[in-house]
Motif scaffolding. Structure first.
Motif, PDB file in Angstrom:
ATOM      1  N   SER A  24      -2.504  -5.791  -0.541  1.00  0.00           N
ATOM      2  CA  SER A  24      -3.427  -5.989   0.571  1.00  0.00           C
ATOM      3  C   SER A  24      -3.156  -4.913   1.608  1.00  0.00           C
ATOM      4  CB  SER A  24      -3.248  -7.381   1.176  1.00  0.00           C
ATOM      5  OG  SER A  24      -1.925  -7.552   1.631  1.00  0.00           O
ATOM      6  N   ASN A  26      -2.486  -3.791   5.499  1.00  0.00           N
ATOM      7  CA  ASN A  26      -1.924  -4.365   6.713  1.00  0.00           C
ATOM      8  C   ASN A  26      -2.653  -3.823   7.956  1.00  0.00           C
ATOM      9  OD1 ASN A  26      -0.881  -1.833   7.277  1.00  0.00           O
ATOM     10  ND2 ASN A  26       1.176  -2.314   6.544  1.00  0.00           N
ATOM     11  N   ASP A  27      -2.227  -4.274   9.116  1.00  0.00           N
ATOM     12  CA  ASP A  27      -2.898  -3.883  10.351  1.00  0.00           C
ATOM     13  C   ASP A  27      -2.800  -2.389  10.625  1.00  0.00           C
ATOM     14  OD1 ASP A  27      -3.623  -6.487  10.762  1.00  0.00           O
ATOM     15  OD2 ASP A  27      -2.000  -6.917  12.177  1.00  0.00           O
ATOM     16  N   ALA A  28      -1.800  -1.755  10.054  1.00  0.00           N
ATOM     17  CA  ALA A  28      -1.625  -0.317  10.246  1.00  0.00           C
ATOM     18  C   ALA A  28      -2.510   0.501   9.297  1.00  0.00           C
ATOM     19  CB  ALA A  28      -0.161   0.060  10.053  1.00  0.00           C
ATOM     20  N   GLY A  29      -3.205  -0.205   8.394  1.00  0.00           N
ATOM     21  CA  GLY A  29      -4.104   0.484   7.482  1.00  0.00           C
ATOM     22  C   GLY A  29      -3.451   1.011   6.231  1.00  0.00           C
ATOM     23  N   THR A  30      -2.253   0.555   5.963  1.00  0.00           N
ATOM     24  CA  THR A  30      -1.599   0.924   4.711  1.00  0.00           C
ATOM     25  C   THR A  30      -1.407  -0.326   3.864  1.00  0.00           C
ATOM     26  OG1 THR A  30       0.572   0.782   5.766  1.00  0.00           O
ATOM     27  CG2 THR A  30      -0.429   2.966   5.633  1.00  0.00           C
TER      28      THR A  30
END
Ligand code: SF4
Length: 61
Positions: A24, A26-30
């Motif tokens: 999935s 994450n909020d950091a886009g990784t």
């Protein structure tokens, strides 16, 4: 079988679309992988996601 995503991830999202049961974003886009062993039912798609990563950021643990 366990997987983890290393710092090379460029956030393309391919793994999360190929195998959402394991990967999935994450909020950091990784990407992140689930902790613990991958269910047998997801092994094939998880391996496909691993092999498809354009920057080889998915490693087996
Ligand atoms: S396929 Fe690779 S680069 Fe793309 S989001 Fe997944 S780990 Fe990151």
């Amino acid at each position: 079988m366990k997987y983890f995503v290393n710092e090379s991830c460029i956030g393309c999202g391919l793994c999360a679309s190929t195998c959402p049961e394991v990967f999935s974003m994450n909020d950091a886009g990784t990407a992140v992988a689930i902790e613990g062993d991958v269910d047998d039912a997801s092994l094939e798609s998880a391996a496909e996601a691993c092999n498809g990563c354009p920057v080889a950021a998915i490693e087996q643990a």
